[in-house]
Design an enzyme around this catalytic site. Structure first.
Site, PDB file in Angstrom:
ATOM      1  CB  SER A   1      -0.905  -0.002   1.227  1.00 57.88           C
ATOM      2  OG  SER A   1      -0.114   0.287   2.367  1.00 57.88           O
ATOM      3  CE  LYS A   2      -2.420   6.880  -1.734  1.00 55.11           C
ATOM      4  NZ  LYS A   2      -3.496   7.679  -1.245  1.00 55.11           N
ATOM      5  NE  ARG A   3       0.681   0.210   6.046  1.00 55.07           N
ATOM      6  CZ  ARG A   3       1.475  -0.778   6.399  1.00 55.07           C
ATOM      7  NH1 ARG A   3       2.698  -0.537   6.831  1.00 55.07           N
ATOM      8  NH2 ARG A   3       1.062  -2.012   6.335  1.00 55.07           N
TER       9      ARG A   3
END
Ligand code: GLU
Length: 467
Positions: free
Chosen positions: A238-240
């Site tokens: 994911s984005k993180r």
């Protein structure tokens, strides 16, 4: 049978690397079998879908070179067709109106939870639709009650679901708009898809979709659910974990073939081979060779692949992509040497195109600032003399070419009894503003006499101004 596959993204964000891998595998499978690859935009969620996101998907596909034979089709343009199928299902008794209110359904769920049962619709309106005046009903699909559905998955093998576990799913909302599971089936059917290749987050939808296919008397396509992509910490990517949008890889200086090569290895392998040209991917790929288990994203490997492709691709090809990065720096590559020739000098020394663009700016614009450390060491009063000497030598060169330039750097160093680096480095700082460049002689040849001499002159003036 002609193989027909599709990529069916929902335009609610950018093109995610996971989506790009799904697109790649579907594309490869179609290309391998001389089939067709279709792009379908699943934009029925009017609140979350945006044109911007559609554009991002199309841009991402184009950048990756994943061309489609049909589409893009937009589900929002097919509402009449979905209505037709919903009407057909109602007509043949495979769907029914449901008037149960949200409160009733909430209470039911509460009760099931209290009884430690799996929350599911109890089929109240299936047996006797409790018509309520003024209430707009939803339409539910009559899922078979008995037996089981087997998803014969090309990757995961047979996955069996009991019909008793599947409740009667809503296929049309109160306003008549169709829901995901219905639209997907109608489209996959109408578009003649033979293979549905998608992320395994959709595996649980497949038995429901298979039941709808069967109710419509249609053949069920082959399903292939791709394992998840994990970040380096083992959680779903994911984005993180950093960049997950395909276009951010372009922005960060990756070549599309590096990303494709990277993505093809996420869940698929061919022996221990790591490098695959697009043609090799097409020849060797098979959906049944995809791993069952999740694969982890590894940024270092992607960088390694990018460096490989930068080193080995044709200079023209890299120049084509580099020119976009030069534009981002405000540089028009028409104002200087041919970008392909610049690439030839830089290919061995850059891991990304961003790095290559930054390190190639000096070919196209005058240096206006020197790196402080580089200048302190190399633009000293002593080097002003060297620069002056080289200015004289170079300005009298009959032919501006690397060999002659090299020989003058050498002559200057011999005459002054200093190492060649002591001559070369001040010139390098003068032309690049820093201490790094490809070999100086070829760099100066490409930069041209006018720009070289002007840069040497500017550096000399700068040194004198410091006094
Ligand atoms: N539109 C769905 C998604 O973006 C994919 C549907 C499918 O592949 O069946 O997750």
């Amino acid at each position: 049978m002609t193989i027909r596959t599709r990529f069916a993204p929902s335009p609610t964000g950018y093109l995610h690397v996971g989506g790009a891998r799904t697109a790649l595998f579907s594309w490869l499978y179609a290309r391998k079998h001389g089939g067709q690859f279709i792009l379908r935009i699943e934009d029925t969620d009017l609140e979350r879908s945006t044109q911007e996101s559609v554009n991002a998907i199309l841009e991402g596909m184009a950048w990756l070179g994943l061309d489609y034979d049909e589409g893009p089709f937009y589900q929002t343009q097919r509402f009449d067709r979905y209505k037709e199928i919903i009407a057909q299902l109602l007509e043949q008794g495979d769907a029914y109106y449901c008037y149960c209110s949200k409160e009733e359904l909430d209470a039911l769920r509460e009760q099931q939870r209290a009884n430690k049962e799996k929350p599911r619709y109890n089929g109240k309106c299936r047996h006797a639709p409790a018509v309520k005046a003024g209430v707009l009903p939803v339409i539910r699909f009559k899922n078979p009650i008995e037996g089981s559905v087997v998803v014969d998955d090309a990757i995961k093998g047979n996955v069996e679901f009991q019909n008793s576990e599947l409740d009667d799913l809503i296929i049309a909302r109160p306003d008549g708009t169709p829901t995901y599971n219905l639209t997907v089936v109608v489209d996959d059917l109408d578009m003649g898809l033979t293979h549905v290749i998608r992320g395994d987050d959709h595996l649980n939808n497949s038995p429901r979709q298979i039941n709808i296919f069967k109710a419509l008397g249609a053949d069920v396509p082959v399903f292939a659910h791709l394992p998840m992509i994990l970040g380096d910490d083992g959680a779903r990517l994911s984005k993180r974990h950093g960049a997950v949008s395909v276009m951010s890889y372009r922005d960060d200086g990756f070549l599309p073939e590096a990303l494709l090569n990277y993505l093809v290895r996420l869940g698929w392998s061919h022996g221990d081979q790591e490098i695959f040209s697009i043609d090799e991917m097409i020849a060797l790929f098979d959906i049944t060779d995809v791993n069952k288990s999740a694969s982890a994203f590894n940024s270092d490997k992607l960088l390694w692949l990018n460096q490989h492709y930068i080193k080995t691709s044709s200079a023209e090809h890299i120049a084509h992509h580099l020119s976009w990065h030069m534009g981002k720096l405000g540089i028009d590559p028409a104002n200087g040497p041919s970008l392909s020739e610049v690439v030839e000098l830089q290919q061995e020394r850059a891991k990304t195109l961003v790095e290559m663009a930054n390190n190639s700016q000096f070919f196209y614009r005058e240096v206006t600032e020197y790196d402080e450390k580089a200048a302190r060491k190399n633009l000293t009063p002593a080097s002003a003399e060297i620069l002056e000497d080289m200015y004289q030598r170079l300005s009298s060169l009959p032919e501006w070419q690397a060999e002659a330039i090299h020989s003058h750097i050498k002559k200057c160093s011999v005459a002054r009894e200093i190492g060649m680096g002591k001559v070369a480095q001040p010139i390098r700082v003068a032309i690049t503003g820093n201490t790094m460049s490809p070999p100086l002689d070829v760099t100066l040849e490409l930069l041209g006499s006018e720009r070289t001499l002007a840069a040497i002159r500017s550096a000399t003036i700068w040194i004198n101004d410091q006094k």
